[in-house]
Design a protein around this motif. Structure first.
Motif, PDB file in Angstrom:
ATOM      1  N   THR A  67      23.537  43.376  93.228  1.00  0.00           N
ATOM      2  CA  THR A  67      23.847  44.043  94.493  1.00  0.00           C
ATOM      3  C   THR A  67      25.119  44.865  94.323  1.00  0.00           C
ATOM      4  N   ASP A  68      25.247  45.898  95.125  1.00  0.00           N
ATOM      5  CA  ASP A  68      26.499  46.651  95.173  1.00  0.00           C
ATOM      6  C   ASP A  68      26.566  47.404  96.487  1.00  0.00           C
ATOM      7  N   VAL A  69      27.786  47.655  96.930  1.00  0.00           N
ATOM      8  CA  VAL A  69      27.998  48.393  98.170  1.00  0.00           C
ATOM      9  C   VAL A  69      28.030  49.903  97.924  1.00  0.00           C
ATOM     10  N   THR A  70      28.093  50.303  96.655  1.00  0.00           N
ATOM     11  CA  THR A  70      28.167  51.715  96.288  1.00  0.00           C
ATOM     12  C   THR A  70      26.779  52.258  95.967  1.00  0.00           C
ATOM     13  N   PRO A  71      26.276  53.235  96.720  1.00  0.00           N
ATOM     14  CA  PRO A  71      24.924  53.748  96.480  1.00  0.00           C
ATOM     15  C   PRO A  71      24.705  54.256  95.052  1.00  0.00           C
ATOM     16  N   ALA A  72      25.705  54.906  94.459  1.00  0.00           N
ATOM     17  CA  ALA A  72      25.516  55.462  93.117  1.00  0.00           C
ATOM     18  C   ALA A  72      25.320  54.375  92.072  1.00  0.00           C
ATOM     19  N   PHE A  73      25.994  53.232  92.223  1.00  0.00           N
ATOM     20  CA  PHE A  73      25.774  52.133  91.286  1.00  0.00           C
ATOM     21  C   PHE A  73      24.366  51.556  91.463  1.00  0.00           C
ATOM     22  N   VAL A  74      23.928  51.434  92.699  1.00  0.00           N
ATOM     23  CA  VAL A  74      22.569  50.942  92.956  1.00  0.00           C
ATOM     24  C   VAL A  74      21.549  51.879  92.314  1.00  0.00           C
ATOM     25  N   ASP A  75      21.723  53.181  92.509  1.00  0.00           N
ATOM     26  CA  ASP A  75      20.801  54.164  91.919  1.00  0.00           C
ATOM     27  C   ASP A  75      20.840  54.102  90.400  1.00  0.00           C
ATOM     28  N   LEU A  76      22.032  53.919  89.845  1.00  0.00           N
ATOM     29  CA  LEU A  76      22.188  53.843  88.389  1.00  0.00           C
ATOM     30  C   LEU A  76      21.400  52.669  87.818  1.00  0.00           C
ATOM     31  N   LEU A  77      21.533  51.503  88.424  1.00  0.00           N
ATOM     32  CA  LEU A  77      20.848  50.318  87.924  1.00  0.00           C
ATOM     33  C   LEU A  77      19.339  50.418  88.136  1.00  0.00           C
ATOM     34  N   ARG A  78      18.939  50.961  89.271  1.00  0.00           N
ATOM     35  CA  ARG A  78      17.511  51.156  89.489  1.00  0.00           C
ATOM     36  C   ARG A  78      16.940  52.134  88.477  1.00  0.00           C
ATOM     37  N   GLY A  79      17.704  53.159  88.102  1.00  0.00           N
ATOM     38  CA  GLY A  79      17.264  54.107  87.091  1.00  0.00           C
ATOM     39  C   GLY A  79      17.094  53.482  85.728  1.00  0.00           C
ATOM     40  N   GLN A  80      17.779  52.363  85.488  1.00  0.00           N
ATOM     41  CA  GLN A  80      17.646  51.628  84.231  1.00  0.00           C
ATOM     42  C   GLN A  80      16.515  50.608  84.275  1.00  0.00           C
ATOM     43  N   GLY A  81      15.818  50.568  85.414  1.00  0.00           N
ATOM     44  CA  GLY A  81      14.679  49.662  85.540  1.00  0.00           C
ATOM     45  C   GLY A  81      14.997  48.325  86.169  1.00  0.00           C
ATOM     46  N   HIS A  82      16.204  48.159  86.703  1.00  0.00           N
ATOM     47  CA  HIS A  82      16.589  46.901  87.330  1.00  0.00           C
ATOM     48  C   HIS A  82      16.377  46.969  88.841  1.00  0.00           C
ATOM     49  N   THR A  83      16.075  45.840  89.437  1.00  0.00           N
ATOM     50  CA  THR A  83      16.103  45.732  90.885  1.00  0.00           C
ATOM     51  C   THR A  83      17.546  45.544  91.313  1.00  0.00           C
ATOM     52  N   CYS A  84      17.994  46.349  92.269  1.00  0.00           N
ATOM     53  CA  CYS A  84      19.361  46.245  92.763  1.00  0.00           C
ATOM     54  C   CYS A  84      19.360  46.585  94.245  1.00  0.00           C
ATOM     55  N   ASP A  85      20.065  45.787  95.035  1.00  0.00           N
ATOM     56  CA  ASP A  85      20.091  45.972  96.478  1.00  0.00           C
ATOM     57  C   ASP A  85      21.423  46.558  96.926  1.00  0.00           C
ATOM     58  N   LEU A  86      21.353  47.549  97.815  1.00  0.00           N
ATOM     59  CA  LEU A  86      22.552  48.078  98.453  1.00  0.00           C
ATOM     60  C   LEU A  86      22.995  47.066  99.498  1.00  0.00           C
ATOM     61  N   LEU A  87      24.157  46.465  99.303  1.00  0.00           N
ATOM     62  CA  LEU A  87      24.540  45.329 100.127  1.00  0.00           C
ATOM     63  C   LEU A  87      26.045  45.284 100.327  1.00  0.00           C
ATOM     64  N   ASP A  88      26.450  45.171 101.588  1.00  0.00           N
ATOM     65  CA  ASP A  88      27.850  44.962 101.953  1.00  0.00           C
ATOM     66  C   ASP A  88      28.000  43.482 102.319  1.00  0.00           C
ATOM     67  N   PRO A  89      28.768  42.713 101.556  1.00  0.00           N
ATOM     68  CA  PRO A  89      28.831  41.269 101.810  1.00  0.00           C
ATOM     69  C   PRO A  89      29.497  40.909 103.137  1.00  0.00           C
ATOM     70  N   LEU A  90      30.179  41.865 103.763  1.00  0.00           N
ATOM     71  CA  LEU A  90      30.827  41.584 105.038  1.00  0.00           C
ATOM     72  C   LEU A  90      29.879  41.748 106.224  1.00  0.00           C
ATOM     73  N   THR A  91      28.860  42.601 106.065  1.00  0.00           N
ATOM     74  CA  THR A  91      28.027  42.934 107.229  1.00  0.00           C
ATOM     75  C   THR A  91      26.530  42.734 107.029  1.00  0.00           C
ATOM     76  N   ASP A  92      26.047  42.761 105.803  1.00  0.00           N
ATOM     77  CA  ASP A  92      24.600  42.717 105.565  1.00  0.00           C
ATOM     78  C   ASP A  92      24.083  41.296 105.402  1.00  0.00           C
ATOM     79  N   ASP A  93      22.778  41.144 105.550  1.00  0.00           N
ATOM     80  CA  ASP A  93      22.123  39.849 105.363  1.00  0.00           C
ATOM     81  C   ASP A  93      22.122  39.507 103.877  1.00  0.00           C
TER      82      ASP A  93
END
Length: 205
Positions: A67-93
């Motif tokens: 997980t990461d709160v930064t969209p570009a990191f999420v996109d980067l990991l997804r581009g490498q074939g990993h599942t990654c969730d855009l997630l803010d630990p303060l507000t998201d489920d």
């Protein structure tokens, strides 16, 4: 989107390219985490960044939710074939359909959380971790907070610095037990780090 997230979003690829190898202290913590949780343990990683730690965790037999709160990191990991969730630990489920996590790994990520918000974040992480599950996190050692520009990230990022005692108190108040904090861990630019380990307290019915 706050300014720290914007800074990472702008230079996520440069950050990934220039990321150093896993430091010995981090590798030792990950090996200890894998030994304590066992093969196939489910780990919530808060702040996966360029994905370095998650790869090592998987090599050690752990099942990682990136997980990461930064969209570009999420996109980067997804581009490498990993599942990654855009997630803010303060507000998201933070919960997963499979149930509570066996561990939470937050290496050099919660140092961007405001001092007054860290207790809420740690309580939310405790709520999705099984009783006796493990928390491992690291933050920069020091006093106060401030903005810093260094490394491959060109824009300033906000950091909250902690001392061992207050950090341990916040974790304990948030539902974690057996809290211990190692101080004085050397960084790469002369800074010092704190490494906290704890277990989820027993849930009282």
């Amino acid at each position: 989107m706050n300014e720290t997230v914007r800074a990472y979003d702008l230079d996520a690829r440069a950050y990934a390219v220039h990321a150093p190898p896993v430091p010995d202290a981090v590798r030792a913590d990950l090996e200890a985490l894998a030994a304590a949780t066992g093969e196939g343990a489910r780990v919530l990683e808060v702040g996966s960044g360029a994905g370095r730690d998650a790869l090592l965790m998987e090599q050690l037999g752990l099942a990682v939710r990136r997980t990461d709160v930064t969209p570009a990191f999420v996109d980067l990991l997804r581009g490498q074939g990993h599942t990654c969730d855009l997630l803010d630990p303060l507000t998201d489920d933070l919960a997963a359909p499979e149930g509570p996590y066996d561990a939470v790994w937050a290496n050099a990520s919660l140092l961007h959380v405001a001092r007054d918000d860290l207790g809420a974040v740690l309580a939310r992480l405790a709520a999705v971790t099984r009783p006796a599950g493990i928390l491992r996190m690291s933050v920069k050692e020091g006093d106060g907070d401030g903005w810093s520009t260094h490394g491959s990230i060109r824009l300033p990022r906000h950091f909250t610095y902690w001392r061992a005692g207050p950090l341990a108190q916040v974790a304990a108040a948030a539902g974690w037990s057996e809290v211990s904090v190692r101080s004085g861990i050397p960084g790469t630019r002369g800074e010092a780090w704190l490494a906290l380990s704890a277990r989820r307290g027993q849930v009282v019915a």
